[in-house]
Design a protein around this motif. Structure first.
Motif, PDB file in Angstrom:
ATOM      1  N   SER A 169     -22.847 -17.426   0.214  1.00  0.00           N
ATOM      2  CA  SER A 169     -23.942 -18.302  -0.217  1.00  0.00           C
ATOM      3  C   SER A 169     -23.539 -19.768  -0.195  1.00  0.00           C
ATOM      4  O   SER A 169     -24.341 -20.626  -0.584  1.00  0.00           O
ATOM      5  N   SER A 170     -22.299 -20.063   0.249  1.00  0.00           N
ATOM      6  CA  SER A 170     -21.767 -21.424   0.254  1.00  0.00           C
ATOM      7  C   SER A 170     -21.796 -22.026  -1.144  1.00  0.00           C
ATOM      8  O   SER A 170     -22.036 -23.219  -1.325  1.00  0.00           O
ATOM      9  N   GLY A 171     -21.584 -21.173  -2.161  1.00  0.00           N
ATOM     10  CA  GLY A 171     -21.537 -21.636  -3.535  1.00  0.00           C
ATOM     11  C   GLY A 171     -22.873 -21.671  -4.247  1.00  0.00           C
ATOM     12  O   GLY A 171     -22.920 -22.000  -5.436  1.00  0.00           O
ATOM     13  N   ALA A 172     -23.970 -21.306  -3.571  1.00  0.00           N
ATOM     14  CA  ALA A 172     -25.279 -21.333  -4.236  1.00  0.00           C
ATOM     15  C   ALA A 172     -25.317 -20.373  -5.425  1.00  0.00           C
ATOM     16  O   ALA A 172     -26.018 -20.623  -6.418  1.00  0.00           O
ATOM     17  N   MET A 173     -24.573 -19.283  -5.349  1.00  0.00           N
ATOM     18  CA  MET A 173     -24.541 -18.321  -6.452  1.00  0.00           C
ATOM     19  C   MET A 173     -23.987 -18.946  -7.723  1.00  0.00           C
ATOM     20  O   MET A 173     -24.273 -18.473  -8.832  1.00  0.00           O
ATOM     21  N   GLU A 174     -23.184 -20.010  -7.589  1.00  0.00           N
ATOM     22  CA  GLU A 174     -22.582 -20.645  -8.756  1.00  0.00           C
ATOM     23  C   GLU A 174     -23.567 -21.516  -9.521  1.00  0.00           C
ATOM     24  O   GLU A 174     -23.313 -21.867 -10.676  1.00  0.00           O
ATOM     25  N   VAL A 175     -24.692 -21.877  -8.907  1.00  0.00           N
ATOM     26  CA  VAL A 175     -25.656 -22.769  -9.567  1.00  0.00           C
ATOM     27  C   VAL A 175     -27.051 -22.158  -9.659  1.00  0.00           C
ATOM     28  O   VAL A 175     -27.948 -22.760 -10.261  1.00  0.00           O
ATOM     29  N   PHE A 176     -27.232 -20.958  -9.076  1.00  0.00           N
ATOM     30  CA  PHE A 176     -28.556 -20.347  -8.976  1.00  0.00           C
ATOM     31  C   PHE A 176     -28.510 -19.001  -9.690  1.00  0.00           C
ATOM     32  O   PHE A 176     -27.769 -18.102  -9.294  1.00  0.00           O
ATOM     33  N   ASP A 177     -29.316 -18.848 -10.746  1.00  0.00           N
ATOM     34  CA  ASP A 177     -29.321 -17.604 -11.517  1.00  0.00           C
ATOM     35  C   ASP A 177     -29.939 -16.470 -10.714  1.00  0.00           C
ATOM     36  O   ASP A 177     -30.923 -16.663  -9.976  1.00  0.00           O
ATOM     37  N   VAL A 178     -29.376 -15.268 -10.878  1.00  0.00           N
ATOM     38  CA  VAL A 178     -29.900 -14.066 -10.230  1.00  0.00           C
ATOM     39  C   VAL A 178     -30.171 -13.046 -11.327  1.00  0.00           C
ATOM     40  O   VAL A 178     -29.303 -12.767 -12.168  1.00  0.00           O
ATOM     41  N   TYR A 179     -31.383 -12.464 -11.310  1.00  0.00           N
ATOM     42  CA  TYR A 179     -31.818 -11.529 -12.343  1.00  0.00           C
ATOM     43  C   TYR A 179     -31.888 -10.127 -11.746  1.00  0.00           C
ATOM     44  O   TYR A 179     -31.977  -9.956 -10.519  1.00  0.00           O
ATOM     45  N   SER A 180     -31.860  -9.124 -12.619  1.00  0.00           N
ATOM     46  CA  SER A 180     -31.902  -7.750 -12.121  1.00  0.00           C
ATOM     47  C   SER A 180     -32.776  -6.898 -13.024  1.00  0.00           C
ATOM     48  O   SER A 180     -32.993  -7.221 -14.199  1.00  0.00           O
ATOM     49  N   THR A 181     -33.255  -5.788 -12.463  1.00  0.00           N
ATOM     50  CA  THR A 181     -34.063  -4.822 -13.200  1.00  0.00           C
ATOM     51  C   THR A 181     -33.685  -3.415 -12.769  1.00  0.00           C
ATOM     52  O   THR A 181     -33.353  -3.190 -11.603  1.00  0.00           O
ATOM     53  N   ASP A 182     -33.726  -2.490 -13.716  1.00  0.00           N
ATOM     54  CA  ASP A 182     -33.435  -1.093 -13.388  1.00  0.00           C
ATOM     55  C   ASP A 182     -34.691  -0.306 -13.050  1.00  0.00           C
ATOM     56  O   ASP A 182     -34.609   0.885 -12.727  1.00  0.00           O
ATOM     57  N   ASP A 183     -35.862  -0.951 -13.089  1.00  0.00           N
ATOM     58  CA  ASP A 183     -37.124  -0.285 -12.744  1.00  0.00           C
ATOM     59  C   ASP A 183     -37.986  -1.285 -11.974  1.00  0.00           C
ATOM     60  O   ASP A 183     -38.821  -1.988 -12.546  1.00  0.00           O
ATOM     61  N   LEU A 184     -37.755  -1.349 -10.685  1.00  0.00           N
ATOM     62  CA  LEU A 184     -38.431  -2.352  -9.866  1.00  0.00           C
ATOM     63  C   LEU A 184     -39.931  -2.121  -9.797  1.00  0.00           C
ATOM     64  O   LEU A 184     -40.721  -3.071  -9.853  1.00  0.00           O
TER      65      LEU A 184
END
Length: 387
Positions: A271-286
């Motif tokens: 991600s060229s470091g984008a993961m370090e400044v961009f939050d990623v969310y998750s769900t167990d029931d899409l």
């Protein structure tokens, strides 16, 4: 000299030590030619040759040990072979030259192949690459332990100085290590001369995703675009998706927990470091998440590479797509695309029209490339609306 060396090589090939006799033979030849070289007496005739061979077969009485006490005469030089050497092919304290050389080579290869052990803090991971390490140092999302820089100034002294300043400001120790140690730390990945030991990043919960950001509070009428990922497993693809989403202005990224790639250092590098400044969310029931957002007035659009495979959901070109309310763009896995359950929850399916007739087998795009094209088409409308 050449004849004596050939004799030594023949002995080594048979696994025995050449012994002291060959050195005496060389001494004899040097002595026999010394007067001629000094301009004195004429050169004495050499030893008799037997059948075109190089050395006579006679051995002085007493065996090879006698050669060390008195130099042999012209007619008593030792033979190329003696049964005494067969009884003791490797006398004590006199190892074969070829054996010693081969053993040194094997030891050297073992040392070069042995991985270097660098101590790690329990529960930490190793970030690698200039962009991920620099952004991780500038943020407060990880606990940082050590910064590793390649020994020597290298070709980027300004980058190196910047890293030292960043680490000093955060109180992170800086260690200079060899390239081999950096390779061992990141398991052969492209580290660009820098690694950072830190705690891993985790997905955030959907409850946190529902909290408005500061920019959303300043412009509540702005339409939102969320990117939803279903079972993206390749870390390189996930990193490229995060990089495109961050660049093009996506507000949130939500991924399914099941069969999905975690937030690893490889994802951060891709991600060229984008993961370090961009939050990623998750769900167990899409599916439940999509139903909830639909009830709240959001539009759900899926993506498809082959429109003929979609049933009961309208398929349109991304160039014709227009949206006027909050939007969820759902991306399927690399191999299978969206699951049937997720497709049936989409209001429309988007397709990218090809620019030519395609050969079988290359009828689709890589998932990260296709997502970048779709997001650009969608987010450009958002920019025209003044979002």
């Amino acid at each position: 000299m050449e004849r004596a060396l050939r004799a030594v090589l023949r002995c080594c090939a048979r696994g025995v030590s050449p012994g002291p006799w060959w050195a005496e033979g060389l001494r004899y030849r040097s002595a026999s030619r010394a007067p001629a070289a000094a301009g004195g007496d004429e050169e004495r005739p050499g030893p008799e040759r037997r059948g075109g061979g190089q050395l006579p077969s006679a051995v002085p009485r007493g065996g090879p040990q006698d050669l060390t006490r008195s130099p042999p005469g012209p007619r008593s030089r030792p033979a190329l072979w003696h049964k005494g050497y067969e009884r003791d092919p490797r006398p004590a304290g006199r190892e074969s030259w070829s054996w010693r050389e081969g053993e040194c080579s094997r030891v050297r290869r073992r040392l070069e192949q042995k991985p270097l052990a660098v101590g790690r803090t329990k529960g930490s991971e190793i970030l690698f690459g200039i962009a991920p390490c620099s952004l991780a140092l500038s943020q407060s999302r990880r606990e940082l332990f050590r910064l590793f820089l390649k020994q020597g100034r290298g070709s980027q002294p300004l980058v190196r100085s910047e890293f030292v300043l960043q680490a000093t400001a955060r109180g992170v120790p800086v260690l200079e290590v060899s390239r081999r140690e950096l390779d061992a730390l990141c398991r052969g990945q492209v580290h660009q001369g820098v690694c950072l030991e830190a705690t891993p990043l985790r997905f955030k919960s959907l409850e946190e995703a529902e909290k408005p950001e500061l920019k959303d509070e300043e412009n509540p009428s702005r339409e939102l675009v969320w990117l939803v990922l279903e079972q993206i497993q390749d870390p390189m693809n996930l990193g490229a998706l995060l990089r495109s989403a961050y660049f093009l202005g996506v507000d949130r990224v939500v991924t399914s927990q099941r069969n999905s790639c975690p937030l690893t250092p490889t994802v951060s590098k891709a991600s060229s470091g984008a993961m370090e400044v961009f939050d990623v969310y998750s769900t167990d029931d899409l599916q439940s998440f999509l139903k909830t957002k639909t009830a709240e007035g959001w539009e759900v659009v899926g993506t498809v590479s082959r429109p003929e495979e979609v049933e009961n959901v309208p398929v349109i070109s991304c160039l014709e797509f227009q949206w006027e309310k909050p939007l969820l763009v759902v991306i399927g896995s690399e191999g299978d695309g969206l699951s049937l359950e997720t497709q049936l929850l989409c209001h429309r399916m988007l397709a990218i029209p090809p620019g030519r007739a395609l050969h079988p087998g290359i009828e689709s795009l890589n998932v990260s490339v296709a997502t970048g094209i779709l997001l650009h088409s969608i987010c450009s409308q958002k920019q025209r609306q003044g979002g």
